[in-house]
Design a protein around this motif. Structure first.
Motif, PDB file in Angstrom:
ATOM      1  N   GLU A 116       0.827  -1.216   0.000  1.00  0.00           N
ATOM      2  CA  GLU A 116       0.000   0.000   0.000  1.00  0.00           C
ATOM      3  C   GLU A 116       0.859   1.262   0.000  1.00  0.00           C
ATOM      4  O   GLU A 116       0.550   2.239  -0.680  1.00  0.00           O
ATOM      5  CB  GLU A 116      -0.968  -0.011   1.181  1.00  0.00           C
ATOM      6  CG  GLU A 116      -1.972  -1.151   1.144  1.00  0.00           C
ATOM      7  CD  GLU A 116      -2.799  -1.177  -0.129  1.00  0.00           C
ATOM      8  OE1 GLU A 116      -3.259  -0.103  -0.585  1.00  0.00           O
ATOM      9  OE2 GLU A 116      -2.994  -2.280  -0.688  1.00  0.00           O
ATOM     10  N   LYS A 119       2.204   1.688  -3.467  1.00  0.00           N
ATOM     11  CA  LYS A 119       1.186   2.234  -4.379  1.00  0.00           C
ATOM     12  C   LYS A 119       1.118   3.752  -4.269  1.00  0.00           C
ATOM     13  O   LYS A 119       1.066   4.463  -5.267  1.00  0.00           O
ATOM     14  CB  LYS A 119      -0.196   1.639  -4.074  1.00  0.00           C
ATOM     15  CG  LYS A 119      -0.403   0.259  -4.600  1.00  0.00           C
ATOM     16  CD  LYS A 119      -1.812  -0.217  -4.254  1.00  0.00           C
ATOM     17  CE  LYS A 119      -1.994  -1.674  -4.558  1.00  0.00           C
ATOM     18  NZ  LYS A 119      -3.329  -2.160  -4.142  1.00  0.00           N
ATOM     19  N   ASN A 124       0.078   4.701  -7.798  1.00  0.00           N
ATOM     20  CA  ASN A 124      -0.619   3.488  -8.252  1.00  0.00           C
ATOM     21  C   ASN A 124      -0.055   2.879  -9.534  1.00  0.00           C
ATOM     22  O   ASN A 124      -0.751   2.158 -10.239  1.00  0.00           O
ATOM     23  CB  ASN A 124      -2.124   3.735  -8.413  1.00  0.00           C
ATOM     24  CG  ASN A 124      -2.817   3.813  -7.086  1.00  0.00           C
ATOM     25  OD1 ASN A 124      -2.571   3.017  -6.202  1.00  0.00           O
ATOM     26  ND2 ASN A 124      -3.688   4.795  -6.939  1.00  0.00           N
ATOM     27  N   ASN A 127       2.371  -2.225  -8.430  1.00  0.00           N
ATOM     28  CA  ASN A 127       1.591  -3.087  -7.547  1.00  0.00           C
ATOM     29  C   ASN A 127       2.362  -4.372  -7.277  1.00  0.00           C
ATOM     30  O   ASN A 127       2.909  -4.968  -8.204  1.00  0.00           O
ATOM     31  CB  ASN A 127       0.238  -3.425  -8.172  1.00  0.00           C
ATOM     32  CG  ASN A 127      -0.632  -2.202  -8.286  1.00  0.00           C
ATOM     33  OD1 ASN A 127      -0.876  -1.523  -7.304  1.00  0.00           O
ATOM     34  ND2 ASN A 127      -1.094  -1.900  -9.493  1.00  0.00           N
TER      35      ASN A 127
END
Length: 161
Positions: A116, A119, A124, A127
Protein backbone atom coordinates in the motif's frame (compact mmCIF):
# COMPACT_ATOMS: atom_id res chain seq x y z
CA UNK A 1 25.82 -2.43 -6.44
CA UNK A 2 22.63 -1.57 -8.31
CA UNK A 3 21.21 -0.27 -5.05
CA UNK A 4 24.08 2.15 -4.59
CA UNK A 5 23.75 3.42 -8.14
CA UNK A 6 20.02 3.90 -7.72
CA UNK A 7 20.52 6.01 -4.63
CA UNK A 8 23.47 8.10 -5.72
CA UNK A 9 22.77 8.85 -9.37
CA UNK A 10 20.19 11.59 -8.81
CA UNK A 11 20.38 15.23 -7.87
CA UNK A 12 19.33 16.84 -4.63
CA UNK A 13 15.85 17.19 -6.16
CA UNK A 14 15.30 13.47 -5.66
CA UNK A 15 13.93 11.65 -2.67
CA UNK A 16 14.66 7.95 -2.19
CA UNK A 17 12.49 5.57 -0.20
CA UNK A 18 13.80 2.14 0.77
CA UNK A 19 10.71 0.13 1.67
CA UNK A 20 10.76 -3.37 3.10
CA UNK A 21 8.84 -5.86 5.16
CA UNK A 22 10.07 -6.86 8.61
CA UNK A 23 12.40 -9.87 8.83
CA UNK A 24 11.37 -13.39 9.88
CA UNK A 25 9.34 -13.50 13.06
CA UNK A 26 9.69 -15.94 15.95
CA UNK A 27 5.99 -16.88 16.00
CA UNK A 28 2.55 -15.61 15.01
CA UNK A 29 1.74 -13.69 18.19
CA UNK A 30 0.69 -10.05 17.76
CA UNK A 31 3.94 -8.44 18.93
CA UNK A 32 6.50 -11.18 18.44
CA UNK A 33 10.24 -10.75 18.23
CA UNK A 34 12.40 -11.74 15.30
CA UNK A 35 13.52 -15.33 14.97
CA UNK A 36 17.19 -16.27 14.69
CA UNK A 37 16.86 -16.04 10.89
CA UNK A 38 15.19 -12.66 11.28
CA UNK A 39 18.01 -11.32 13.42
CA UNK A 40 20.49 -12.50 10.79
CA UNK A 41 18.44 -10.74 8.09
CA UNK A 42 18.44 -7.52 10.15
CA UNK A 43 22.24 -7.69 10.22
CA UNK A 44 22.22 -8.32 6.46
CA UNK A 45 20.10 -5.20 5.94
CA UNK A 46 22.71 -3.20 7.84
CA UNK A 47 25.44 -4.60 5.58
CA UNK A 48 23.39 -4.06 2.43
CA UNK A 49 22.86 -0.38 3.27
CA UNK A 50 26.27 0.21 4.87
CA UNK A 51 27.48 2.55 2.12
CA UNK A 52 24.13 4.26 1.55
CA UNK A 53 23.51 7.61 3.20
CA UNK A 54 20.30 7.12 5.19
CA UNK A 55 18.64 10.19 6.67
CA UNK A 56 15.62 8.71 8.46
CA UNK A 57 14.26 5.32 9.50
CA UNK A 58 10.56 4.64 10.09
CA UNK A 59 9.04 1.56 11.70
CA UNK A 60 5.66 0.49 12.94
CA UNK A 61 5.63 0.11 16.75
CA UNK A 62 5.92 -3.69 16.71
CA UNK A 63 8.96 -5.56 18.02
CA UNK A 64 9.57 -7.36 14.71
CA UNK A 65 9.68 -4.16 12.65
CA UNK A 66 11.81 -2.21 15.10
CA UNK A 67 14.22 -5.14 15.49
CA UNK A 68 14.57 -5.36 11.69
CA UNK A 69 16.02 -1.84 11.46
CA UNK A 70 17.75 -1.58 14.85
CA UNK A 71 21.19 -2.74 13.60
CA UNK A 72 20.95 -0.27 10.70
CA UNK A 73 19.81 2.58 12.96
CA UNK A 74 22.62 1.85 15.41
CA UNK A 75 25.23 1.75 12.64
CA UNK A 76 23.96 5.02 11.15
CA UNK A 77 23.41 6.76 14.49
CA UNK A 78 19.74 7.39 13.65
CA UNK A 79 16.78 7.17 15.99
CA UNK A 80 13.96 4.99 14.68
CA UNK A 81 10.74 6.96 14.28
CA UNK A 82 7.57 4.98 14.87
CA UNK A 83 4.48 5.35 12.72
CA UNK A 84 1.10 3.66 13.25
CA UNK A 85 0.58 0.67 10.96
CA UNK A 86 -2.96 1.87 10.29
CA UNK A 87 -2.03 5.47 9.47
CA UNK A 88 -3.55 6.51 6.13
CA UNK A 89 -0.74 5.85 3.66
CA UNK A 90 -1.28 9.03 1.66
CA UNK A 91 -0.99 11.12 4.83
CA UNK A 92 2.14 9.23 5.87
CA UNK A 93 3.87 9.76 2.51
CA UNK A 94 2.84 13.43 2.42
CA UNK A 95 4.36 13.95 5.88
CA UNK A 96 7.56 12.16 4.87
CA UNK A 97 7.92 14.27 1.73
CA UNK A 98 7.38 17.47 3.74
CA UNK A 99 10.02 16.45 6.30
CA UNK A 100 12.58 14.63 4.17
CA UNK A 101 12.44 15.92 0.58
CA UNK A 102 15.78 15.31 -1.12
CA UNK A 103 16.82 12.67 1.41
CA UNK A 104 16.87 8.87 1.77
CA UNK A 105 14.25 7.31 4.03
CA UNK A 106 13.97 3.67 5.13
CA UNK A 107 10.46 2.41 5.90
CA UNK A 108 9.86 -1.02 7.41
CA UNK A 109 6.34 -2.39 7.52
CA UNK A 110 4.33 -5.55 7.00
CA UNK A 111 3.20 -7.82 4.16
CA UNK A 112 -0.06 -5.87 3.94
CA UNK A 113 1.27 -2.33 4.47
CA UNK A 114 4.36 -2.32 2.24
CA UNK A 115 2.35 -2.84 -0.98
CA UNK A 116 0.00 0.00 0.00
CA UNK A 117 2.86 2.39 0.77
CA UNK A 118 4.46 1.49 -2.57
CA UNK A 119 1.19 2.23 -4.38
CA UNK A 120 1.04 5.71 -2.85
CA UNK A 121 4.72 6.42 -3.57
CA UNK A 122 4.28 5.43 -7.22
CA UNK A 123 0.85 6.99 -7.86
CA UNK A 124 -0.62 3.49 -8.25
CA UNK A 125 1.81 2.54 -11.03
CA UNK A 126 3.54 -0.23 -9.07
CA UNK A 127 1.59 -3.09 -7.55
CA UNK A 128 3.09 -5.97 -5.63
CA UNK A 129 1.86 -8.60 -3.22
CA UNK A 130 4.04 -10.04 -0.49
CA UNK A 131 3.27 -13.50 0.82
CA UNK A 132 3.52 -14.45 4.46
CA UNK A 133 6.72 -16.38 3.69
CA UNK A 134 8.56 -13.57 1.85
CA UNK A 135 11.09 -11.56 3.81
CA UNK A 136 13.83 -10.81 1.28
CA UNK A 137 12.18 -8.02 -0.75
CA UNK A 138 13.54 -4.51 -0.67
CA UNK A 139 12.08 -1.78 -2.88
CA UNK A 140 13.86 1.45 -3.76
CA UNK A 141 11.48 4.15 -4.95
CA UNK A 142 13.06 7.31 -6.32
CA UNK A 143 10.95 10.41 -6.68
CA UNK A 144 12.31 13.24 -8.82
CA UNK A 145 10.29 16.42 -9.26
CA UNK A 146 8.53 16.44 -12.61
CA UNK A 147 9.29 12.79 -13.42
CA UNK A 148 7.52 9.47 -13.01
CA UNK A 149 8.50 7.55 -9.87
CA UNK A 150 11.16 4.90 -10.46
CA UNK A 151 10.99 1.58 -8.62
CA UNK A 152 13.85 -0.87 -8.25
CA UNK A 153 12.65 -4.14 -6.70
CA UNK A 154 15.57 -5.95 -5.08
CA UNK A 155 16.40 -8.86 -2.83
CA UNK A 156 18.68 -8.98 0.17
CA UNK A 157 19.87 -11.66 2.54
CA UNK A 158 18.92 -15.32 2.35
CA UNK A 159 16.34 -16.06 -0.35
CA UNK A 160 12.77 -16.83 0.76
CA UNK A 161 9.92 -18.40 -1.23
Amino acid sequence: MILLFSLTSYSQNSTAFIVLRHAEKADNSKDTNLSTDGLLRAEELKKTLSTVSVDAIYSTPYNRTKQTVTPLATAKGITITEYPADKPYQDFVTELMASHRGKTIVIVGHSNTVPEILKVLTNNTFNVSISESQFDNLFVVTLVDGKQPEVAPMKYGKSTP
